[in-house]
Design an enzyme around this catalytic site. Sequence first.
Site, PDB file in Angstrom:
ATOM      1  N   GLU A 280      -4.131   2.027   5.339  1.00 49.69           N
ATOM      2  CA  GLU A 280      -3.449   0.838   4.816  1.00 49.69           C
ATOM      3  C   GLU A 280      -3.733   0.658   3.322  1.00 49.69           C
ATOM      4  O   GLU A 280      -2.833   0.293   2.556  1.00 49.69           O
ATOM      5  CB  GLU A 280      -3.895  -0.414   5.577  1.00 49.69           C
ATOM      6  CG  GLU A 280      -3.532  -0.413   7.052  1.00 49.69           C
ATOM      7  CD  GLU A 280      -2.025  -0.349   7.285  1.00 49.69           C
ATOM      8  OE1 GLU A 280      -1.274  -0.889   6.454  1.00 49.69           O
ATOM      9  OE2 GLU A 280      -1.607   0.268   8.281  1.00 49.69           O
ATOM     10  N   ASP A 363      -1.603   8.750   4.978  1.00 52.18           N
ATOM     11  CA  ASP A 363      -2.514   9.533   5.836  1.00 52.18           C
ATOM     12  C   ASP A 363      -3.371  10.470   4.981  1.00 52.18           C
ATOM     13  O   ASP A 363      -4.576  10.618   5.220  1.00 52.18           O
ATOM     14  CB  ASP A 363      -1.717  10.366   6.854  1.00 52.18           C
ATOM     15  CG  ASP A 363      -1.287   9.544   8.067  1.00 52.18           C
ATOM     16  OD1 ASP A 363      -1.734   8.386   8.195  1.00 52.18           O
ATOM     17  OD2 ASP A 363      -0.509  10.066   8.892  1.00 52.18           O
TER      18      ASP A 363
HETATM   19 ZN   LIG Z   1       1.270   3.125   7.217  1.00 50.13          ZN
END
Ligand SMILES: [Zn+2]
Length: 418
Positions: A280, A363
Amino acid sequence: MTGALFSALFVAALGLSVGIQLWLARRQMRHVVAHRAAVPAHFADRVTLSAHQKAADYTVARTRLGIIDLLVDAAVLLALTLGGGLARLEPWIAATSLPPLAQDVALLVSVALIASVVALPLAWYRTFVIEDRFGFNRTTLALWVADVLKGALIAAALGVPLAALVLWLMARAGALWWLYAWLAWVAFQVLVLALYPTVIAPLFNKFEPLADAGLKERVERLLARCGFRAKGLYVMDGSRRSAHGNAYFTGFGAARRIVFFDTLLSRLAPDEIEAVLAHELGHFKLKHVIKRTLWFSAASLGLLWILGRLVDEPWFYAGLGVPGAAPRYGVALVLFMLALPVFTFVVSPLTAMYSRRHEFEADRYAARNASAPALVAALVKLYEDNASTLTPDPLHSAFYDSHPPAAARIAQLEPGPA
Ligand SMILES: [Zn+2]
């Protein structure tokens, strides 16, 4: 352009969008059912067969409900426009002899009420039948009704003044009204963003500062490492309504806070929570949030400019079933909001693709700043807990999914032969 031609265009676009969505939904259901019998090889040692089959059944049930939703929406849209619904509503509101601005607002509110009331039975069914059947629902009917009423009051408190301001600008601000309306719209977005964490969200949930000292320290180290400042770490009682887990950032500037669903904290290990949070954080650090906001604002400006042209064209009103003089501001705004999704539907694969690219980047950011194996472990748990299918139809996924399929995300995080 004539009214008849625009009607034909509108019906063709609606038919195309409904047809494509039905076709994709059927593909999705067939693909998921065809892969229901066995866990995909790459997940064989991490996901049980029963969890895999639950995800398949949940996906099919939701897709089936989505089809009904799609057909109901299309029926309501046709009934309000070419079916003559708005054409009947307009004189009925005019008969109230309210001032013109109040009449326009009343028209908008009436249409919003009709759309919301029609959507209620399906929303009820989604929560109390489907979510319940798969063991996700934790809300009660009383809480659900209270949520609906609170949501409606907040929408009215925020939406009515905005609608009144935009309609006033349309009528009074001259040829550049669409530019001023856009500025009002952007200011409104900022206002909602500012009110959400401290005023709106607490109306629905309880937020408590994160108490777990070990986790707090871990998170604070991650934030320091990433050069990120937040005003607080909170835990939200998401388990009051649903078993689905999540974590998010909210607010902006110095008022940013991080919110964990209690359901997430109870399921993931500390290093997995750290990895999810790092993902996030990646969205912020890689400027995804600001980029999305800028795109959205630019698109809004373009659309308001288009509305600025349409509002004076009698064919726009006649083509959507409300013939008569132009401009009629309330009618134009309602028609625009109703018909817009039919024409912007074609760009949804592009926005989904853009979003998936950001997910891959976030990611990678998490892998650099936390741990790739922990993120993989967290993703597997989250897919399992949310009963998200591991075997979506590739075309359905490419068209709609804001997040890449699990297998693609994990393949990126676990380089080498899969
Ligand atoms: Zn995301």
